[in-house]
Design an enzyme around this catalytic site. Sequence first.
Site, short mmCIF file in Angstrom:
data_model
loop_
_atom_site.label_atom_id
_atom_site.label_comp_id
_atom_site.label_asym_id
_atom_site.label_seq_id
_atom_site.Cartn_x
_atom_site.Cartn_y
_atom_site.Cartn_z
N GLU A 45 0.88 -1.17 0.00
CA GLU A 45 0.00 0.00 0.00
C GLU A 45 0.91 1.22 0.00
OE1 GLU A 45 -4.11 -1.38 2.22
OE2 GLU A 45 -2.81 0.09 3.17
N ASP A 56 -3.87 8.47 11.55
CA ASP A 56 -2.53 7.90 11.69
C ASP A 56 -1.88 8.32 12.99
OD1 ASP A 56 -2.30 6.40 9.32
OD2 ASP A 56 -1.95 8.22 8.16
#
Length: 270
Positions: A45, A56
């Site tokens: 990815e 994140d």
Amino acid sequence: MADFFPGRADGQPGLALFLNAGDPPLEVLVDVLVALDALGVDCVELAVPFPDSVTDGPVIRRSAARALAGGVGLPETLAFVARTRQLLRRTRIALLADWRFSLKDGAPDELARRVADSGVDGLLVHGLPPRLRPAWQAAVEAVGLPVVGTCYQGVSTPQTMAMAARQATAYLYLVAHYGRSGTRASNGFASLAATITSLRGLTNAPIAVGFGVTSRADVAAVAAAGADAAIVGSATVATVERSLANRSDVAAEISEFVCSLQQPAPATNS
């Protein structure tokens, strides 16, 4: 359509790794991808770096900051894929692009064509507003670009999960718990089994689980819950960060990490 996780046929869990384009620098990243391909990693990815991601944790945010400081954006990432994809025999590239930072100012049909022309094997659009989903779905279908669908365990409604499952043509990314990358659910991965079983009836795409996967035991637990593959993000990026700080061989460090994740080869009778 590319089979993102062909190892499923042998009973082995698939493996996907997350990396930001530009971290390590692109001239080093090409060696990393070639090494991962040689190790049989199914998918990378590859994110177009973007700042201030609310999903994140600090490891991936620092990685994105390093990549952005190096001048890597959507054009540089697509150019990198275009010159690197032909070097890979097994490893697929799923591009992750943030709508607000990388895609907002372009027309979906033009952007989808640019992404497809780069040679990526699939696309995950992060943060796409619901009102724009029909236009993007039409754009990627028009250029034959496989889609990575996403849904969240314990948070996505049944309707959202069903939509993500229907639209997934590359694979369906089931986020193991709602939170920031680099964290894990307190109850592990076994509780995903019922969700994965339900999703099986809604999609023909493979199902991959991420968030909190850091070890061989985690990969095995994800497979035991019924998933086709595990996605390893923060632990991969942390390996890059340590290697850069130590000025060591990034490709070698990540290769060692991948070997620690992979299932041992089955014994053969002599």
